[in-house]
Design an enzyme around this catalytic site. Structure first.
Site, PDB file in Angstrom:
ATOM      1  N   ASN A 124     133.248  40.137  27.478  1.00 20.81           N
ATOM      2  CA  ASN A 124     132.786  40.973  28.573  1.00 20.81           C
ATOM      3  C   ASN A 124     134.038  41.618  29.154  1.00 20.81           C
ATOM      4  O   ASN A 124     134.834  40.935  29.806  1.00 20.81           O
ATOM      5  CB  ASN A 124     132.065  40.144  29.633  1.00 20.81           C
ATOM      6  CG  ASN A 124     131.631  40.977  30.822  1.00 20.81           C
ATOM      7  OD1 ASN A 124     131.977  42.142  30.946  1.00 20.81           O
ATOM      8  ND2 ASN A 124     130.866  40.375  31.716  1.00 20.81           N
TER       9      ASN A 124
ATOM     10  N   ARG B 280     134.609  43.298  31.631  1.00 22.94           N
ATOM     11  CA  ARG B 280     134.720  43.253  33.098  1.00 22.94           C
ATOM     12  C   ARG B 280     135.200  41.886  33.593  1.00 22.94           C
ATOM     13  O   ARG B 280     135.492  41.729  34.771  1.00 22.94           O
ATOM     14  CB  ARG B 280     133.380  43.587  33.734  1.00 22.94           C
ATOM     15  CG  ARG B 280     132.947  45.031  33.422  1.00 22.94           C
ATOM     16  CD  ARG B 280     131.692  45.405  34.144  1.00 22.94           C
ATOM     17  NE  ARG B 280     131.919  45.312  35.583  1.00 22.94           N
ATOM     18  CZ  ARG B 280     130.958  45.335  36.484  1.00 22.94           C
ATOM     19  NH1 ARG B 280     129.708  45.444  36.119  1.00 22.94           N
ATOM     20  NH2 ARG B 280     131.237  45.245  37.770  1.00 22.94           N
ATOM     21  N   CYS B 281     135.271  40.910  32.706  1.00 26.74           N
ATOM     22  CA  CYS B 281     135.650  39.540  33.077  1.00 26.74           C
ATOM     23  C   CYS B 281     137.140  39.322  32.813  1.00 26.74           C
ATOM     24  O   CYS B 281     137.613  39.506  31.690  1.00 26.74           O
ATOM     25  CB  CYS B 281     134.815  38.560  32.260  1.00 26.74           C
ATOM     26  SG  CYS B 281     135.361  36.848  32.391  1.00 26.74           S
ATOM     27  N   SER B 282     137.869  38.893  33.832  1.00 26.01           N
ATOM     28  CA  SER B 282     139.320  38.692  33.671  1.00 26.01           C
ATOM     29  C   SER B 282     139.633  37.604  32.647  1.00 26.01           C
ATOM     30  O   SER B 282     140.570  37.757  31.856  1.00 26.01           O
ATOM     31  CB  SER B 282     139.975  38.373  35.017  1.00 26.01           C
ATOM     32  OG  SER B 282     139.492  37.155  35.532  1.00 26.01           O
TER      33      SER B 282
END
Length: 116
Positions: free
Chosen positions: A9, A11-13
């Site tokens: 993902n 958007r996930c750090s």
């Protein structure tokens, strides 16, 4: 060396950190943005088996979809849980990195180093 896949993902750090760590170590995994292209039930079963996990161990229980999908129902069978994970991919923990014979969840990202 085996080919690796990451359920990613962007958007996930943690997912971004895991992907970067793999690349720093010479691994160019196949990237599957699992929110756009959810794994099939059979793919998810394979990953769960490689991890040695039950479905609940690979779920993000704090996601709104977890309760909305009824995944907090203890009476659900393994197959029912997997079907709901496919239908609601946001509940799948991320990132997951796997090859043909092993897998790891990148939380923390360094967990994936044991695969390579």
């Amino acid at each position: 060396m085996s080919e690796y896949t990451i359920y990613h993902n962007p958007r996930c750090s943690k997912s971004r950190q895991t992907l970067e760590l793999l690349k720093e170590n010479g691994v160019e995994p196949k990237i599957v943005e699992y929110l756009k292209n959810p794994p099939s039930a059979s793919e998810l079963k394979k990953v769960l088996k490689l991890l040695g996990f039950e479905p609940q161990q690979l779920m993000r229980k704090k996601e709104a979809e977890y309760k909305e999908a009824g995944l907090d129902n203890d009476a659900l069978s393994t197959d029912e849980q997997i079907k709901l994970m496919v239908a609601y991919p946001k509940v799948i923990e991320r990132p997951v990195v796997f090859s043909a014979d092993k897998a790891a969840v990148g939380r923390p990202p360094e967990n994936v180093l044991e695969l390579i």
